[in-house]
Design a protein around this motif. Structure first.
Motif, PDB file in Angstrom:
ATOM      1  N   HIS A 129       0.552  -1.683  -0.110  1.00  0.00           N
ATOM      2  CA  HIS A 129      -0.039   0.064   0.150  1.00  0.00           C
ATOM      3  C   HIS A 129       0.890   1.115   0.440  1.00  0.00           C
ATOM      4  O   HIS A 129       2.436   1.071  -0.195  1.00  0.00           O
ATOM      5  CB  HIS A 129      -0.663  -0.013   1.016  1.00  0.00           C
ATOM      6  CG  HIS A 129      -0.838  -0.007   2.620  1.00  0.00           C
ATOM      7  ND1 HIS A 129       0.151  -1.035   3.053  1.00  0.00           N
ATOM      8  CD2 HIS A 129      -0.180   1.705   3.536  1.00  0.00           C
ATOM      9  CE1 HIS A 129       0.918  -0.737   4.764  1.00  0.00           C
ATOM     10  NE2 HIS A 129       0.905   0.795   4.457  1.00  0.00           N
ATOM     11  N   ASP A 131       0.753   5.239   2.154  1.00  0.00           N
ATOM     12  CA  ASP A 131       0.399   5.564   2.980  1.00  0.00           C
ATOM     13  C   ASP A 131      -0.277   6.945   2.788  1.00  0.00           C
ATOM     14  O   ASP A 131      -0.675   7.863   3.595  1.00  0.00           O
ATOM     15  CB  ASP A 131       1.249   6.128   4.425  1.00  0.00           C
ATOM     16  CG  ASP A 131       2.087   5.303   4.540  1.00  0.00           C
ATOM     17  OD1 ASP A 131       0.822   4.087   4.569  1.00  0.00           O
ATOM     18  OD2 ASP A 131       3.189   4.871   5.547  1.00  0.00           O
ATOM     19  N   TYR A 146      11.407   0.427  15.409  1.00  0.00           N
ATOM     20  CA  TYR A 146      10.107  -1.051  15.940  1.00  0.00           C
ATOM     21  C   TYR A 146      10.993  -1.389  16.888  1.00  0.00           C
ATOM     22  O   TYR A 146      12.420  -0.743  17.570  1.00  0.00           O
ATOM     23  CB  TYR A 146      11.543  -2.340  14.600  1.00  0.00           C
ATOM     24  CG  TYR A 146      10.490  -1.815  13.463  1.00  0.00           C
ATOM     25  CD1 TYR A 146       9.180  -2.158  13.256  1.00  0.00           C
ATOM     26  CD2 TYR A 146      11.443  -1.758  12.515  1.00  0.00           C
ATOM     27  CE1 TYR A 146       8.847  -2.119  11.500  1.00  0.00           C
ATOM     28  CE2 TYR A 146      11.202  -1.348  10.956  1.00  0.00           C
ATOM     29  CZ  TYR A 146       9.443  -1.415  10.627  1.00  0.00           C
ATOM     30  OH  TYR A 146       9.011  -1.655   9.601  1.00  0.00           O
ATOM     31  N   HIS A 191       4.924  -0.220   0.115  1.00  0.00           N
ATOM     32  CA  HIS A 191       5.678  -1.116   1.141  1.00  0.00           C
ATOM     33  C   HIS A 191       4.464  -2.391   1.648  1.00  0.00           C
ATOM     34  O   HIS A 191       2.943  -1.932   1.360  1.00  0.00           O
ATOM     35  CB  HIS A 191       5.925  -0.085   2.245  1.00  0.00           C
ATOM     36  CG  HIS A 191       5.580   0.740   2.965  1.00  0.00           C
ATOM     37  ND1 HIS A 191       4.494   1.482   2.446  1.00  0.00           N
ATOM     38  CD2 HIS A 191       4.502  -0.299   4.569  1.00  0.00           C
ATOM     39  CE1 HIS A 191       3.880   2.531   3.045  1.00  0.00           C
ATOM     40  NE2 HIS A 191       3.486   1.692   4.624  1.00  0.00           N
ATOM     41  N   ARG A 200       5.061  -9.146  16.627  1.00  0.00           N
ATOM     42  CA  ARG A 200       6.133  -8.076  16.124  1.00  0.00           C
ATOM     43  C   ARG A 200       5.490  -6.522  16.370  1.00  0.00           C
ATOM     44  O   ARG A 200       4.136  -6.226  15.970  1.00  0.00           O
ATOM     45  CB  ARG A 200       5.902  -7.657  14.428  1.00  0.00           C
ATOM     46  CG  ARG A 200       6.514  -7.337  13.669  1.00  0.00           C
ATOM     47  CD  ARG A 200       6.414  -7.012  12.362  1.00  0.00           C
ATOM     48  NE  ARG A 200       7.173  -6.462  11.302  1.00  0.00           N
ATOM     49  CZ  ARG A 200       6.554  -5.257  11.012  1.00  0.00           C
ATOM     50  NH1 ARG A 200       5.583  -4.571  11.503  1.00  0.00           N
ATOM     51  NH2 ARG A 200       7.418  -4.782   9.926  1.00  0.00           N
TER      52      ARG A 200
HETATM   53  O1  LIG Z   1       5.309  -1.963  10.474  1.00  0.00           O
HETATM   54  C1  LIG Z   1       5.829  -1.369   9.409  1.00  0.00           C
HETATM   55  O2  LIG Z   1       6.601  -2.038   9.203  1.00  0.00           O
HETATM   56  C2  LIG Z   1       4.868  -0.507   7.933  1.00  0.00           C
HETATM   57  C3  LIG Z   1       3.372  -0.269   8.790  1.00  0.00           C
HETATM   58  C4  LIG Z   1       3.193   0.156   7.348  1.00  0.00           C
HETATM   59  O3  LIG Z   1       2.428   0.550   6.116  1.00  0.00           O
HETATM   60  C5  LIG Z   1       1.304   1.244   8.468  1.00  0.00           C
HETATM   61  O4  LIG Z   1       1.237   1.279   9.288  1.00  0.00           O
HETATM   62  O5  LIG Z   1       0.918   2.230   7.113  1.00  0.00           O
END
Ligand SMILES: O=C(O)CCC(=O)C(=O)O
Ligand SMILES: [Fe+2]
Length: 211
Positions: A129, A131, A146, A191, A200
């Motif tokens: 997608h 953002d 992270y 991404h 995670r």
């Molecule tokens: O957690 C990730 O690596 C990306 C999360 C993501 O793409 C989002 O929340 O829009």
């Protein structure tokens, strides 16, 4: 310098500079060690303590907002700007400092920051997608931090960042290791989050320009 006084152990001015350079050069940056292990651990602990308040993330905006299990499987909790909680407060301060540094270096005009904790249970994913949409004048820079200690490639859960529009290649896979920050231009990079064998955790946010 102000940055190192307010956040002595994590980011240094050099890391903001390095992020600005990478963004100017390519539009994305991966910064391992943006937070130290203990800093990431405190943030993760605060996230865990709030776990009962998380809700399934949706897609779309306003009336179109809906949970879509086939698109994303994470659970989120938005951070409150007024929070007194120390690790979240420090994270928000740190992202405000990065905002100021990027505005100074790149004239991005970043104006506000919205951010949430996210947890992907084992097997959960977020399909490819974008953002923000071209010309939408909202989200400008996506930031994902992270919180997962001792993550290995075998655990999966990479962020796959597609570097060339809608093409399948080239891409970079980022391991969601505690302390690593990924930043990328929200309108430019599609991404996806690949499924993991472990839970995670992350804090994801977006700087927006004034609309
Ligand atoms: O957690 C990730 O690596 C990306 C999360 C993501 O793409 C989002 O929340 O829009
Ligand atoms: Fe995203």
């Amino acid at each position: 310098m102000a940055l190192s006084q307010t956040w002595p152990t994590g980011a240094t001015p050099a890391s903001s500079d390095a992020i600005a350079d990478a963004l100017a050069e390519s539009g994305w940056a991966v910064t391992p060690g943006f937070l130290t292990g203990p800093e990431a651990a405190s943030l993760l602990a605060e996230g865990h303590a709030l776990r009962a308040g998380f809700h399934r993330a949706g897609i779309g905006r306003g009336g179109g907002h809906q949970v879509a299990a086939q698109v994303r499987g994470d659970e989120v909790l938005w951070l409150d700007e007024q929070t007194e909680s120390s690790a979240q407060r420090r994270y928000l301060d740190r992202m405000a400092e990065l905002q100021a540094a990027l505005n100074q270096a790149l004239f991005l005009g970043l104006f506000s920051y919205e951010t949430h904790f996210a947890v992907y249970p084992p097997g959960a994913f977020y399909k490819r997608h974008l953002d923000a949409f071209h010309g939408s004048k909202g989200r400008t820079l996506s930031c994902v931090l992270y919180l997962n200690p001792a993550w290995t490639d075998a655990d999966g859960g990479h962020l796959r960042l597609y570097l060339d529009g809608e093409h399948a290649e080239p891409y970079v896979d980022v391991r969601p290791e505690a302390g690593t920050l990924v930043t990328f231009l929200s309108e430019r990079f599609e991404h996806e989050v690949l499924p993991a064998t472990r839970e995670r955790a992350s804090v994801t946010g977006w700087y927006s320009v004034r609309t």
